[in-house]
Write a protein that holds these residues in place. Sequence first.
Motif, short mmCIF file in Angstrom:
data_model
loop_
_atom_site.label_atom_id
_atom_site.label_comp_id
_atom_site.label_asym_id
_atom_site.label_seq_id
_atom_site.Cartn_x
_atom_site.Cartn_y
_atom_site.Cartn_z
N ASP A 63 39.84 48.20 48.00
CA ASP A 63 38.64 49.04 48.07
C ASP A 63 37.39 48.17 48.15
O ASP A 63 36.97 47.55 47.17
CB ASP A 63 38.58 49.95 46.85
N LYS A 64 36.76 48.14 49.33
CA LYS A 64 35.58 47.29 49.53
C LYS A 64 34.30 47.91 48.99
O LYS A 64 33.28 47.24 48.85
CB LYS A 64 35.41 46.99 51.03
N LYS A 65 34.35 49.22 48.68
CA LYS A 65 33.16 49.91 48.20
C LYS A 65 33.00 49.84 46.69
O LYS A 65 31.97 50.25 46.16
CB LYS A 65 33.21 51.37 48.64
N LEU A 66 33.99 49.34 46.00
CA LEU A 66 33.94 49.27 44.54
C LEU A 66 32.99 48.16 44.11
O LEU A 66 33.25 46.98 44.35
CB LEU A 66 35.34 49.01 43.98
N LYS A 67 31.89 48.54 43.46
CA LYS A 67 30.86 47.58 43.06
C LYS A 67 30.96 47.23 41.58
O LYS A 67 31.29 48.09 40.77
CB LYS A 67 29.47 48.15 43.36
N PRO A 68 30.66 45.99 41.24
CA PRO A 68 30.67 45.59 39.82
C PRO A 68 29.59 46.33 39.04
O PRO A 68 28.56 46.74 39.59
CB PRO A 68 30.38 44.09 39.87
N ASP A 69 29.82 46.47 37.73
CA ASP A 69 28.91 47.16 36.84
C ASP A 69 28.07 46.14 36.07
O ASP A 69 28.57 45.47 35.17
CB ASP A 69 29.70 48.03 35.87
N GLY A 70 26.80 46.01 36.42
CA GLY A 70 25.89 45.12 35.70
C GLY A 70 26.17 43.65 35.95
O GLY A 70 27.06 43.27 36.72
N ASP A 71 25.40 42.80 35.26
CA ASP A 71 25.57 41.35 35.42
C ASP A 71 26.96 40.90 34.99
O ASP A 71 27.56 40.01 35.61
CB ASP A 71 24.52 40.60 34.60
N ARG A 72 27.46 41.48 33.90
CA ARG A 72 28.81 41.11 33.47
C ARG A 72 29.82 41.36 34.58
O ARG A 72 30.63 40.49 34.91
CB ARG A 72 29.20 41.90 32.21
N GLY A 73 29.78 42.56 35.17
CA GLY A 73 30.72 42.88 36.24
C GLY A 73 30.59 41.97 37.45
O GLY A 73 31.59 41.54 38.04
N VAL A 74 29.34 41.67 37.81
CA VAL A 74 29.09 40.82 38.98
C VAL A 74 29.74 39.46 38.80
O VAL A 74 30.45 38.96 39.69
CB VAL A 74 27.58 40.67 39.23
N TRP A 75 29.53 38.84 37.62
CA TRP A 75 29.99 37.47 37.47
C TRP A 75 31.47 37.37 37.11
O TRP A 75 32.11 36.35 37.39
CB TRP A 75 29.09 36.72 36.50
N TRP A 76 32.04 38.42 36.54
CA TRP A 76 33.50 38.46 36.43
C TRP A 76 34.12 38.58 37.83
O TRP A 76 35.15 37.95 38.11
CB TRP A 76 33.95 39.62 35.54
N HIS A 77 33.51 39.36 38.68
CA HIS A 77 33.98 39.48 40.05
C HIS A 77 33.83 38.14 40.79
O HIS A 77 34.75 37.72 41.52
CB HIS A 77 33.20 40.57 40.77
N GLU A 78 32.71 37.49 40.59
CA GLU A 78 32.48 36.20 41.26
C GLU A 78 33.43 35.12 40.73
O GLU A 78 33.76 34.17 41.44
CB GLU A 78 31.04 35.75 41.10
N ALA A 79 33.88 35.27 39.48
CA ALA A 79 34.87 34.33 38.95
C ALA A 79 36.16 34.41 39.77
O ALA A 79 36.78 33.38 40.09
CB ALA A 79 35.16 34.64 37.48
N VAL A 80 36.57 35.61 40.12
CA VAL A 80 37.78 35.79 40.94
C VAL A 80 37.56 35.20 42.34
O VAL A 80 38.43 34.54 42.90
CB VAL A 80 38.15 37.28 41.04
N ARG A 81 36.36 35.43 42.90
CA ARG A 81 36.06 34.86 44.22
C ARG A 81 36.08 33.34 44.17
O ARG A 81 36.57 32.67 45.10
CB ARG A 81 34.69 35.34 44.72
N ALA A 82 35.53 32.78 43.09
CA ALA A 82 35.51 31.32 42.96
C ALA A 82 36.92 30.75 42.92
O ALA A 82 37.20 29.72 43.56
CB ALA A 82 34.74 30.92 41.69
N LEU A 83 37.81 31.41 42.23
CA LEU A 83 39.20 30.95 42.17
C LEU A 83 39.88 31.13 43.52
O LEU A 83 40.65 30.26 43.96
CB LEU A 83 39.95 31.73 41.09
N GLY A 84 39.60 32.25 44.18
CA GLY A 84 40.21 32.50 45.48
C GLY A 84 39.81 31.50 46.54
O GLY A 84 40.52 31.32 47.54
N ALA A 85 38.66 30.84 46.34
CA ALA A 85 38.16 29.87 47.33
C ALA A 85 38.67 28.45 47.10
O ALA A 85 38.39 27.57 47.91
CB ALA A 85 36.62 29.87 47.30
#
Length: 467
Positions: A208-230
């Motif tokens: 689901d590409k439309k699912l957005k993180p909730d607040g700063d916590r959500g954004v950076w937990w999501h970016e943690a996954v992106r960082a690992l994926g890269a």
Amino acid sequence: MHPLLHCESTTPPSYSTPHPPPRPSIYRGTISSDPPIPPFHRRSTPYPPIALPGQEGYPKDRQTTADDDDCGVQGLARSLVSYLINSDLVSHLRVVDKFAIEGNAATTFIDPVFRKALDSSLVSYQQANLVHPPTVAKVFSDSADPIDYVFDLTGEMRFDRPEIMQIEHTAKLAKNLGTEAAKAKVKAYVRLTYPYYQFDKAHAKESDKKLKPDGDRGVWWHEAVRALGAIPDLNLAVLRIGARYGPFELGGTVVPRIVCGDIYRHLGEKMEFLWNSDLRVNVVHNHDVARALYALASWRSARYTPASLEPLASFADASKLASAGLPAPDAGVRAPLFNLVDESDSTQAKLAEEIGKVFGVKTGFLGGLISAFAKLDIEEMVEDVNEKHLEAWNDMLKASDPPIKDTPLTPYLDAHAFKKTPIALDASKIRSVVGFELKHKKPTPELIQEIVDGFRSEGLWPKPAKK
């Protein structure tokens, strides 16, 4: 908080491959935070009496919230370590976390099942702060044997932490761990992440590409996954769970509801929730989370296919990503992501019904209109509700047979916990791709009673005085 583990597979679980993965050494981590440990985590001295708003000792920065630092040995690491040891899945397990865990010097709650697992000759514990990159490198370089599996349970879980702390203690920490794990050529690196997203009524799939993180916590937990994926050559798998519950689980959104159920039994009142009864709160048992983490490690090391990869869009500011050395928004990151919730499709009504059965209380919902009015003065409402709950809980602790002077359990909730935050996940992928099957299909009165009885057996949950 930061744990590391080494293990050797002996009896493959039902979902594993015919050939068990060789010598899994497991890294299991939780993030260390710079502020001092909140007083209610200090096991060397009694927990202080619960203070009410306006009284001396009341947590001005709201440290005693349901979202308090609940990673590592304070959170799902306990279930994971216990599962690996009790299921005879490891030859050696190293746990790394920021807390002291020995006897009266322990700075966090250690439940009896976890304590027994930690006392195993197969487990070694290292107290360390993984926020510092040199410490992360040393954790891997000091390992006498090759590390096969790494379980990354790091991250700042407090919603109200500053954004810079989320960047440093969640996204950058995960990247540093993943980088060292890739250098160590681990066979599987499993990242645990949480439902910090803006869900709607539909169940969110991993794609689901439309699912957005909730607040700063959500954004950076999501970016943690992106960082690992890269990270090149990192054998990554990511588990995203719903609201967790189970024996000796302290945090999340379910256990505080159970505590409140007992409070309303004590008060002899109806327990009412904000918002509507159909608000989804999809849940998962902590024992199934532990089993799924190992299942993903086993799958990633032996049966991984690129078809499991999901594209991960970025929701962070490009300049902040660049400053932190994290993947740019257009980096095209993909990762094998798996959701995990049980089969109950739990809503507020379903959870309330099961909790109500345990404590014999009636439950209800205030609906959208009254809840919308509550939003207009959320701070006053939060103070009023917490004052009522804390006062009743304190009375219950004092009246318990015997009286309870210290407990890590609290009914306190911060303003974010009162917001309309559904959790709705589609967990079909982990069943179809990994072959994982749940053991706990839905929350039941028996499972909720097991949680209460566990804390009660440790003198942490009030026992009504005999009449």
